[in-house]
Design an enzyme around this catalytic site. Structure first.
Site, mmCIF file in Angstrom:
data_model
loop_
_atom_site.group_PDB
_atom_site.id
_atom_site.type_symbol
_atom_site.label_atom_id
_atom_site.label_comp_id
_atom_site.label_asym_id
_atom_site.label_seq_id
_atom_site.Cartn_x
_atom_site.Cartn_y
_atom_site.Cartn_z
ATOM 1 N N CYS A 5 20.252 -2.996 49.366
ATOM 2 C CA CYS A 5 19.165 -3.950 49.126
ATOM 3 C C CYS A 5 19.448 -4.686 47.812
ATOM 4 C CB CYS A 5 17.826 -3.214 49.067
ATOM 5 S SG CYS A 5 17.627 -2.196 47.574
ATOM 6 N N GLU A 31 21.737 4.932 47.186
ATOM 7 C CA GLU A 31 22.721 4.395 46.242
ATOM 8 C C GLU A 31 22.360 4.740 44.803
ATOM 9 O OE1 GLU A 31 22.141 0.985 49.327
ATOM 10 O OE2 GLU A 31 21.008 2.701 48.573
ATOM 11 N N HIS A 70 16.467 5.264 46.123
ATOM 12 C CA HIS A 70 17.352 4.953 47.248
ATOM 13 C C HIS A 70 18.630 5.780 47.149
ATOM 14 C CE1 HIS A 70 15.597 0.710 48.283
ATOM 15 N NE2 HIS A 70 14.655 1.621 48.090
ATOM 16 N N CYS A 96 19.611 -2.222 44.772
ATOM 17 C CA CYS A 96 20.834 -1.408 44.715
ATOM 18 C C CYS A 96 22.066 -2.269 44.449
ATOM 19 C CB CYS A 96 20.979 -0.596 45.992
ATOM 20 S SG CYS A 96 19.653 0.626 46.177
#
EC number: 3.5.4.33
Length: 149
Positions: free
Chosen positions: A86, A58, A56, A89
């Site tokens: 999410c 992040e 992701h 993260c």
């Protein structure tokens, strides 16, 4: 006096990363990490390219920031991300002890706040920065994917 380096400015930089993800066929989420008005890390989703569900935006940015600083803690940093983090993260942000998270669009299905994932107690959160633009980019992406099928 207007600060040119405000949340809006850095969210635009995160959006630049999201557009890069979009161009690669990735879910268009982008992130930057800022310390002392300097971008020290950038990231965008790479889950398809790397065949890695943890890639992701992040997570990419956390790794780059830790490498830049030579340490894993980001207490004096701010994460700007185009979509609410999410659960994964948010959990990673907890361990980095990030000082502040600023996000654009809310994720009503998978966002950390919906799932009651805890952030570090000292982490400040700001939401809704460039929310309309962040949301539109995601909606346009998923509409274009449906049109392909």
């Amino acid at each position: 006096m207007i600060d040119p380096f405000d949340d809006d400015y850095y969210m635009k930089k995160a959006l630049d990363e999201a557009y890069e993800a979009y161009d690669k066929g990735e879910v268009p989420v982008g992130a930057v990490i800022v310390m002392n008005n300097q971008i020290i890390a950038r990231g965008h989703n790479l889950t398809e390219q790397l065949n890695d569900v943890t890639a992701h935006a992040e997570m990419q940015a956390f790794t780059a920031a830790a490498n830049f600083l030579g340490g894993k803690y980001l207490q004096d940093c701010t994460l700007y991300v185009t979509l609410e983090p999410c659960q994964m993260c948010a959990g990673a942000s907890y361990w980095t002890q990030i000082g502040k998270i600023v996000y654009g669009a809310s994720d009503v299905q998978r966002g950390y706040s919906k799932l009651n994932t805890l952030l570090h107690p000292k982490t400040k959160v700001v939401s809704g920065i460039r929310e309309e633009e962040c949301s539109k980019l995601l909606k346009d992406f998923f509409l274009s994917r449906r049109d392909l099928n």
